[in-house]
Design a protein around this motif. Structure first.
Motif, PDB file in Angstrom:
ATOM      1  N   GLN A  65       0.753  -1.080  -0.132  1.00 46.82           N
ATOM      2  CA  GLN A  65      -0.178   0.239   0.095  1.00 46.82           C
ATOM      3  C   GLN A  65       0.880   1.278   0.111  1.00 46.82           C
ATOM      4  OE1 GLN A  65      -2.901   0.016  -0.820  1.00 46.82           O
ATOM      5  NE2 GLN A  65      -4.285  -1.494   0.263  1.00 46.82           N
ATOM      6  N   SER A  76      -2.195   1.958  -3.059  1.00 46.50           N
ATOM      7  CA  SER A  76      -2.350   3.102  -3.033  1.00 46.50           C
ATOM      8  C   SER A  76      -1.557   4.142  -3.356  1.00 46.50           C
ATOM      9  CB  SER A  76      -3.196   3.388  -1.994  1.00 46.50           C
ATOM     10  OG  SER A  76      -2.640   3.251  -0.579  1.00 46.50           O
ATOM     11  N   ILE A  80      -0.843   3.989   4.151  1.00 39.88           N
ATOM     12  CA  ILE A  80      -1.624   3.327   4.767  1.00 39.88           C
ATOM     13  C   ILE A  80      -1.117   1.924   5.717  1.00 39.88           C
ATOM     14  CG2 ILE A  80      -3.529   1.378   4.198  1.00 39.88           C
ATOM     15  CD1 ILE A  80      -4.508   3.223   2.130  1.00 39.88           C
ATOM     16  N   THR A  82      -1.884  -1.648   7.274  1.00 40.23           N
ATOM     17  CA  THR A  82      -2.994  -2.802   7.193  1.00 40.23           C
ATOM     18  C   THR A  82      -2.920  -3.676   8.452  1.00 40.23           C
ATOM     19  OG1 THR A  82      -1.613  -4.353   6.117  1.00 40.23           O
ATOM     20  CG2 THR A  82      -2.668  -2.864   4.726  1.00 40.23           C
ATOM     21  N   ASN A 255     -12.975   0.293   3.500  1.00 35.78           N
ATOM     22  CA  ASN A 255     -11.628   0.759   2.723  1.00 35.78           C
ATOM     23  C   ASN A 255     -11.962   2.176   2.424  1.00 35.78           C
ATOM     24  OD1 ASN A 255     -10.014   1.119   0.245  1.00 35.78           O
ATOM     25  ND2 ASN A 255      -9.063  -0.691   1.234  1.00 35.78           N
ATOM     26  N   THR A 259      -9.378   5.148   3.788  1.00 38.71           N
ATOM     27  CA  THR A 259      -8.877   6.016   2.625  1.00 38.71           C
ATOM     28  C   THR A 259      -9.173   7.282   2.763  1.00 38.71           C
ATOM     29  OG1 THR A 259      -8.629   3.829   1.313  1.00 38.71           O
ATOM     30  CG2 THR A 259      -8.086   6.042   0.167  1.00 38.71           C
ATOM     31  N   GLU A 275      -7.053   6.350  -6.645  1.00 40.93           N
ATOM     32  CA  GLU A 275      -6.312   5.786  -5.224  1.00 40.93           C
ATOM     33  C   GLU A 275      -7.193   4.905  -4.743  1.00 40.93           C
ATOM     34  OE1 GLU A 275      -4.305  10.176  -3.873  1.00 40.93           O
ATOM     35  OE2 GLU A 275      -6.413   9.927  -3.872  1.00 40.93           O
ATOM     36  N   THR A 279      -5.942   0.954  -3.965  1.00 45.01           N
ATOM     37  CA  THR A 279      -6.106   0.669  -2.523  1.00 45.01           C
ATOM     38  C   THR A 279      -6.828  -0.653  -2.280  1.00 45.01           C
ATOM     39  OG1 THR A 279      -6.143   2.929  -2.021  1.00 45.01           O
ATOM     40  CG2 THR A 279      -6.676   1.300  -0.172  1.00 45.01           C
ATOM     41  N   ASP A 283      -5.424  -4.211  -1.203  1.00 45.80           N
ATOM     42  CA  ASP A 283      -5.789  -4.856  -0.035  1.00 45.80           C
ATOM     43  C   ASP A 283      -6.264  -6.453  -0.456  1.00 45.80           C
ATOM     44  OD1 ASP A 283      -5.658  -3.270   1.865  1.00 45.80           O
ATOM     45  OD2 ASP A 283      -7.732  -2.544   2.206  1.00 45.80           O
ATOM     46  N   SER A 300      -7.090  -1.539   5.677  1.00 44.30           N
ATOM     47  CA  SER A 300      -6.655  -0.513   6.232  1.00 44.30           C
ATOM     48  C   SER A 300      -6.809  -0.347   7.939  1.00 44.30           C
ATOM     49  CB  SER A 300      -6.775   0.937   5.415  1.00 44.30           C
ATOM     50  OG  SER A 300      -6.754   0.820   4.252  1.00 44.30           O
ATOM     51  N   ARG A 316       4.230   8.496   3.345  1.00 42.85           N
ATOM     52  CA  ARG A 316       4.053   7.018   3.027  1.00 42.85           C
ATOM     53  C   ARG A 316       5.553   6.258   3.383  1.00 42.85           C
ATOM     54  NH1 ARG A 316       4.941   5.596  -2.529  1.00 42.85           N
ATOM     55  NH2 ARG A 316       5.602   7.436  -3.813  1.00 42.85           N
TER      56      ARG A 316
END
Length: 445
Positions: A65, A76, A80, A82, A255, A259, A275, A279, A283, A300, A316
């Protein structure tokens, strides 16, 4: 924001910032693994394996992610982190306890359902994206924060309100909560960005001083161990697979909400269609890997979205570094056992802060749209069905488990808001707003 999505903090700052995400993410991975293991009746060794695997899974899925998968439209490239999806715990436990399905059938269904999510989840986003207006996505984000607050209070009293030490537990949680708030509002610069990490460390040290921490499990844990894939086997049956696919309708909307919360806090806008699609694919792929490594399908992690809202650090690369640290710890059980010793009241104080931040983000997202009578109706009804139904679960126990999973809590808020936004009649004002909203999304994408 101190660091935005594509900012790269210096390593000496990135490591402690990443550790905040590790500590908060570990809470979710530990809880999900314990619930699945206890529900399936696993022994101590298998439970330890599930915890270890969940950390490894969180590492791989969070890297997908945060960094994306090369030039493929997967992941994404957002901050994120998870963790295992709580929504999938109940159906997977029910499958594991069914002798005709077992844990192998549960993991087989999770793998197949994740393939379906990877393929068809993005299609749902593509064709329904114009209906993800601020009132819909904001309701979901608000529900995420409000529905999870109960678990924060549960941690605060160590899940035992009748304990003779409950006041001590609650005082520790309150101390951690207040310390995090003071640091977040009165500290400056880098110290403010580390408010969560500092609060957890201070709370942990306090609990050690009070004699609440026993390090025996750390001493007895293995020095080095590797996650074992497909430990319980994997078989595929139509019924369990269809059940997981149905529940994934809820994870798609969860999700979207998570997001939205991250992007809104990081950049003051709603996520683009691209996006959201990336994402969901991330996932889906992460959940396939999770099934292979004896874990829950991933989603997420909501608490980590709260970390971003509170600290102003949305890089990120920080979340990717946190994922690497979590993955490294998964090979050294002594370190994971040390993290597991952080008392629940300390985590409870932090979770209440982060969940409150998520709920306030939901209000912020809702305010980005127009509050017409139609949108007020969508907000009111979705919150009654989702949040109200979530807190009234005992009174709705006569309903089938799958129905309760889909139409209460976060998923119930999301699905009812989306359906109402599709079917309720629109005034001229509403039509103009949705048209302008669609143009905005197109220009963002």
């Amino acid at each position: 924001m101190v660091y935005r999505i594509n900012d790269k903090p210096p390593v000496q700052k990135a490591i402690p910032l990443a550790l905040q995400h590790v500590l908060v993410a570990f809470t979710g991975t530990l809880a999900g693994s314990l619930l699945l293991a206890s529900g399936a009746g696993l022994d101590v060794n298998d439970t330890a394996l599930l915890i270890q695997c969940s950390m490894f899974i969180s590492c791989i899925a969070s890297l997908i992610q945060s960094l994306g998968l090369w030039k493929l439209p997967i992941g994404s490239k957002l901050p994120i982190v998870t963790s295992g999806s709580y929504t999938l715990i109940s159906p997977m436990v029910a499958m594991a306890c069914n002798p005709d399905i077992g844990l192998s059938g549960a993991f087989g269904a999770a793998f197949a359902g994740s393939v379906v999510l990877f393929i068809f989840g993005p299609l749902a986003i593509t064709y329904l994206h114009k209906y993800f207006t601020p009132v819909v996505t904001g309701s979901v984000v608000l529900a995420v924060g409000m529905c999870l607050m109960g678990s924060g209070f549960g941690n605060a009293v160590n899940y035992n309100p009748s304990s003779p030490e409950v006041m001590k537990y609650f005082a520790i949680a309150a101390f951690t909560f207040v310390l995090a708030m003071v640091l977040d509002n009165f500290a400056k610069g880098f110290l403010q960005s580390l408010s969560i990490l500092i609060s957890i460390i201070v709370g942990f040290v306090l609990c050690i001083a009070l004699g609440m921490v026993d390090f025996t499990s750390v001493l007895e844990a293995q020095a080095l161990s590797f996650p074992t894939p497909v430990k319980f086997g994997m078989k595929f049956q139509v019924g369990p697979i269809l059940t997981i696919c149905a529940v994934h309708i809820a994870t798609v909307m969860e999700n979207v909400g998570d997001t939205t919360g991250i992007v809104t806090n990081a950049e003051g806008r709603l996520p683009t269609k691209e996006e959201l699609v990336r994402t969901l694919r991330g996932d889906g792929l992460g959940s396939m890997i999770a099934a292979l490594f004896n874990g829950l399908p991933v989603v997420s992690a909501s608490p980590n979205a709260g970390v971003i809202a509170m600290t102003g650090v949305a890089s990120r690369y920080v979340t990717a570094l946190g994922a690497l640290i979590l993955g490294l710890l998964s090979f050294f059980p002594k370190f994971s056992q040390l993290l597991a010793l952080i008392p629940n009241p300390v985590l409870g104080g932090i979770l209440l802060v982060t969940f409150g931040s998520i709920a306030s983000t939901g209000i912020r997202v809702i305010s980005m749209g127009n509050l017409s009578k139609r949108n007020i109706t969508i907000l009111a009804v979705s919150l009654v069905i989702g949040i109200g139904g979530g807190y009234a679960g005992d009174y709705l126990s006569f309903l089938p488990t799958t129905v309760l999973t889909l139409f209460t809590g976060i998923s119930g808020t999301a699905l009812s808001a989306l359906l109402l936004n599709i079917i309720l009649p629109k005034t001229e004002e509403d039509r103009k707003y949705i048209e302008e909203f669609s143009k905005t999304l197109t220009s963002q994408g």
